[in-house]
Scaffold this motif. Structure first.
Motif, PDB file in Angstrom:
ATOM      1  N   HIS A 182      31.838  32.337  15.072  1.00 12.11           N
ATOM      2  CA  HIS A 182      31.118  33.340  14.490  1.00 12.11           C
ATOM      3  C   HIS A 182      29.291  33.166  14.994  1.00 12.11           C
ATOM      4  CE1 HIS A 182      27.895  33.956  10.716  1.00 12.11           C
ATOM      5  NE2 HIS A 182      29.494  35.123  10.667  1.00 12.11           N
ATOM      6  N   SER A 183      28.008  33.913  15.609  1.00 13.43           N
ATOM      7  CA  SER A 183      27.367  33.166  15.835  1.00 13.43           C
ATOM      8  C   SER A 183      26.265  32.479  14.844  1.00 13.43           C
ATOM      9  CB  SER A 183      25.697  33.993  16.740  1.00 13.43           C
ATOM     10  OG  SER A 183      25.907  35.092  14.845  1.00 13.43           O
ATOM     11  N   GLY A 184      26.200  32.754  13.499  1.00 20.16           N
ATOM     12  CA  GLY A 184      25.562  31.989  12.830  1.00 20.16           C
ATOM     13  C   GLY A 184      24.154  32.556  12.614  1.00 20.16           C
ATOM     14  N   ILE A 185      24.839  34.325  12.467  1.00 22.27           N
ATOM     15  CA  ILE A 185      23.767  35.011  11.901  1.00 22.27           C
ATOM     16  C   ILE A 185      24.907  36.275  10.802  1.00 22.27           C
ATOM     17  CG2 ILE A 185      21.745  37.023  11.859  1.00 22.27           C
ATOM     18  CD1 ILE A 185      21.364  35.020  14.889  1.00 22.27           C
ATOM     19  N   PRO A 186      24.994  35.916   9.680  1.00 21.86           N
ATOM     20  CA  PRO A 186      24.012  35.135   8.303  1.00 21.86           C
ATOM     21  C   PRO A 186      24.480  33.870   8.908  1.00 21.86           C
ATOM     22  CG  PRO A 186      25.933  36.924   7.016  1.00 21.86           C
ATOM     23  CD  PRO A 186      25.526  36.874   8.958  1.00 21.86           C
ATOM     24  N   THR A 187      23.938  32.947   8.298  1.00 21.44           N
ATOM     25  CA  THR A 187      24.524  31.461   8.191  1.00 21.44           C
ATOM     26  C   THR A 187      25.176  30.955   6.991  1.00 21.44           C
ATOM     27  OG1 THR A 187      22.558  30.381   6.942  1.00 21.44           O
ATOM     28  CG2 THR A 187      22.565  30.096   9.311  1.00 21.44           C
ATOM     29  N   ILE A 188      25.115  31.863   6.032  1.00 21.04           N
ATOM     30  CA  ILE A 188      26.599  31.728   5.359  1.00 21.04           C
ATOM     31  C   ILE A 188      27.385  33.236   4.228  1.00 21.04           C
ATOM     32  CG2 ILE A 188      26.947  31.153   2.642  1.00 21.04           C
ATOM     33  CD1 ILE A 188      24.153  29.311   2.056  1.00 21.04           C
ATOM     34  N   VAL A 189      28.921  32.864   4.363  1.00 21.82           N
ATOM     35  CA  VAL A 189      29.132  34.237   4.376  1.00 21.82           C
ATOM     36  C   VAL A 189      30.036  33.760   2.417  1.00 21.82           C
ATOM     37  CG1 VAL A 189      31.193  35.565   4.717  1.00 21.82           C
ATOM     38  CG2 VAL A 189      29.790  34.707   6.932  1.00 21.82           C
ATOM     39  N   HIS A 190      29.964  34.330   1.742  1.00 20.86           N
ATOM     40  CA  HIS A 190      30.575  34.513   0.278  1.00 20.86           C
ATOM     41  C   HIS A 190      31.247  35.280   0.269  1.00 20.86           C
ATOM     42  CE1 HIS A 190      25.545  32.154  -0.501  1.00 20.86           C
ATOM     43  NE2 HIS A 190      25.475  33.676  -0.725  1.00 20.86           N
ATOM     44  N   ALA A 191      32.256  34.609  -0.726  1.00 16.92           N
ATOM     45  CA  ALA A 191      33.003  35.623  -1.303  1.00 16.92           C
ATOM     46  C   ALA A 191      33.000  37.239  -1.620  1.00 16.92           C
ATOM     47  CB  ALA A 191      34.289  35.311  -2.125  1.00 16.92           C
ATOM     48  N   PRO A 192      33.752  38.053  -1.667  1.00 20.92           N
ATOM     49  CA  PRO A 192      35.255  38.434  -0.958  1.00 20.92           C
ATOM     50  C   PRO A 192      34.795  38.739   0.117  1.00 20.92           C
ATOM     51  CG  PRO A 192      34.202  39.825  -2.455  1.00 20.92           C
ATOM     52  CD  PRO A 192      33.526  39.053  -2.224  1.00 20.92           C
ATOM     53  N   ASN A 193      33.643  38.217   0.944  1.00 22.31           N
ATOM     54  CA  ASN A 193      33.719  38.739   2.930  1.00 22.31           C
ATOM     55  C   ASN A 193      35.027  38.594   3.526  1.00 22.31           C
ATOM     56  OD1 ASN A 193      31.767  40.484   1.678  1.00 22.31           O
ATOM     57  ND2 ASN A 193      30.520  38.584   1.675  1.00 22.31           N
ATOM     58  N   ILE A 194      35.135  39.227   4.798  1.00 18.92           N
ATOM     59  CA  ILE A 194      35.506  39.517   5.712  1.00 18.92           C
ATOM     60  C   ILE A 194      34.464  38.986   6.613  1.00 18.92           C
ATOM     61  CG2 ILE A 194      36.603  39.906   7.932  1.00 18.92           C
ATOM     62  CD1 ILE A 194      37.970  42.768   6.854  1.00 18.92           C
ATOM     63  N   ILE A 195      34.527  37.524   7.654  1.00 17.58           N
ATOM     64  CA  ILE A 195      33.790  36.564   8.552  1.00 17.58           C
ATOM     65  C   ILE A 195      34.485  37.582   9.672  1.00 17.58           C
ATOM     66  CG2 ILE A 195      34.111  34.789   9.870  1.00 17.58           C
ATOM     67  CD1 ILE A 195      35.754  32.891   6.954  1.00 17.58           C
ATOM     68  N   LYS A 196      33.058  37.756  10.129  1.00 17.31           N
ATOM     69  CA  LYS A 196      32.919  38.958  11.204  1.00 17.31           C
ATOM     70  C   LYS A 196      31.888  38.301  12.206  1.00 17.31           C
ATOM     71  CE  LYS A 196      31.594  43.148   8.984  1.00 17.31           C
ATOM     72  NZ  LYS A 196      31.561  44.230   8.450  1.00 17.31           N
ATOM     73  N   PHE A 197      33.393  37.357  13.269  1.00 17.72           N
ATOM     74  CA  PHE A 197      33.046  36.742  14.214  1.00 17.72           C
ATOM     75  C   PHE A 197      32.719  37.426  15.498  1.00 17.72           C
ATOM     76  CE2 PHE A 197      36.738  34.112  11.614  1.00 17.72           C
ATOM     77  CZ  PHE A 197      36.110  33.401  11.987  1.00 17.72           C
ATOM     78  N   ASP A 198      31.538  37.294  15.662  1.00 20.76           N
ATOM     79  CA  ASP A 198      30.648  38.199  16.034  1.00 20.76           C
ATOM     80  C   ASP A 198      30.282  37.501  18.116  1.00 20.76           C
ATOM     81  OD1 ASP A 198      28.720  36.285  15.954  1.00 20.76           O
ATOM     82  OD2 ASP A 198      27.480  37.445  14.715  1.00 20.76           O
ATOM     83  N   THR A 199      30.700  36.231  18.473  1.00 22.67           N
ATOM     84  CA  THR A 199      30.415  35.820  19.829  1.00 22.67           C
ATOM     85  C   THR A 199      32.047  36.103  20.520  1.00 22.67           C
ATOM     86  OG1 THR A 199      28.978  34.769  19.815  1.00 22.67           O
ATOM     87  CG2 THR A 199      29.796  34.746  21.338  1.00 22.67           C
ATOM     88  N   ILE A 200      31.882  37.248  21.314  1.00 19.35           N
ATOM     89  CA  ILE A 200      33.677  36.994  21.867  1.00 19.35           C
ATOM     90  C   ILE A 200      33.836  36.642  23.303  1.00 19.35           C
ATOM     91  CG2 ILE A 200      35.022  38.421  22.770  1.00 19.35           C
ATOM     92  CD1 ILE A 200      33.906  40.500  20.854  1.00 19.35           C
ATOM     93  N   LEU A 201      34.439  35.333  22.851  1.00 23.55           N
ATOM     94  CA  LEU A 201      34.996  34.648  24.719  1.00 23.55           C
ATOM     95  C   LEU A 201      35.841  34.865  25.303  1.00 23.55           C
ATOM     96  CD1 LEU A 201      34.154  31.047  22.827  1.00 23.55           C
ATOM     97  CD2 LEU A 201      32.900  32.470  23.991  1.00 23.55           C
ATOM     98  N   VAL A 202      36.763  35.786  24.402  1.00 20.30           N
ATOM     99  CA  VAL A 202      38.206  35.955  25.250  1.00 20.30           C
ATOM    100  C   VAL A 202      38.415  37.048  24.322  1.00 20.30           C
ATOM    101  CG1 VAL A 202      40.552  35.783  26.155  1.00 20.30           C
ATOM    102  CG2 VAL A 202      38.793  33.996  26.580  1.00 20.30           C
ATOM    103  N   ASN A 203      38.920  38.691  25.201  1.00 16.58           N
ATOM    104  CA  ASN A 203      39.563  39.383  24.434  1.00 16.58           C
ATOM    105  C   ASN A 203      40.586  40.471  25.182  1.00 16.58           C
ATOM    106  OD1 ASN A 203      40.054  40.800  22.257  1.00 16.58           O
ATOM    107  ND2 ASN A 203      37.983  41.968  21.589  1.00 16.58           N
TER     108      ASN A 203
END
Length: 196
Positions: free
Chosen positions: A76-97
């Motif tokens: 997660h890049s840190g934007i947004p810096t806070i993720v609240h329930a019930p949201n899915i965390i969108k990991f937006d920095t892909i290192l390997v895929n």
């Protein structure tokens, strides 16, 4: 390398000179002339047969395993810096895929090959909160991280699991209670297909 070792072992047992072996092993890069010439030598018959069988087995294994590697590592890049329930965390920095199973816009991994998979994920609860972060499979929680942070304390927590997925199954990390803090790539999600 494995073929060279196996052929060298065979040659030492059969007492065939290694200089001759070198010529045989380089025959593929030099063309079929040397191989054809060696086929006419009765003392090389067993070695050529051994090499051909070994090469056929290795090619068959390579075909079976080609494209089977499914691996992703995201942050997660840190934007947004806070993720609240019930949201899915969108990991937006892909290192390997590899095999493109992970989609940053949805935060989900979609299984493209049935089998066993390893998944790992992390969480960093916001200070002074009770937080639950779950690894979800098609909407059902499979593994969780519960954090109950007092005062100004903060701590990264991690969890992992190995489970069987069918083609089309989806996995994601979701905040189900409280909120998480995501400063500068501090939380991750990763997974890979486990060869059977």
């Amino acid at each position: 390398m494995v073929i060279c070792y196996m052929v060298m072992s065979f040659c030492s047992i059969s007492q065939i000179p290694l200089v001759s072996l070198f010529l045989l092993l380089t025959s593929e890069s030099l063309g079929n002339d040397i191989t054809d010439a060696l086929k006419n030598k009765p003392e090389w018959k067993d070695v050529l047969e051994f090499i051909n069988k070994t090469e056929a087995k290795l090619r068959s294994l390579a075909r079976k395993n080609s494209g089977s590697k499914v691996v992703f590592q995201v942050e997660h890049s840190g934007i947004p810096t806070i993720v609240h329930a019930p949201n899915i965390i969108k990991f937006d920095t892909i290192l390997v895929n590899k095999r493109l199973g992970y989609k940053a816009d949805t935060g989900t991994f979609t299984c493209r090959k049935s089998g066993l998979y390893f998944f790992g994920f992390s969480s960093l609860a916001t200070r002074g909160t009770k937080t639950d972060v779950m690894l979800m499979k098609d909407g059902s929680p499979k593994r969780g991280i519960h954090t109950d942070m007092k005062g100004k304390n903060a701590q990264v927590a991690m969890n992992n699991i190995i489970l069987y997925l069918n083609k089309g199954d989806e996995m994601w990390v979701q905040v189900t209670k409280g909120s998480i803090w995501c400063p500068g790539r501090s939380i991750t999600f990763q997974g890979f297909h486990v060869p059977e």
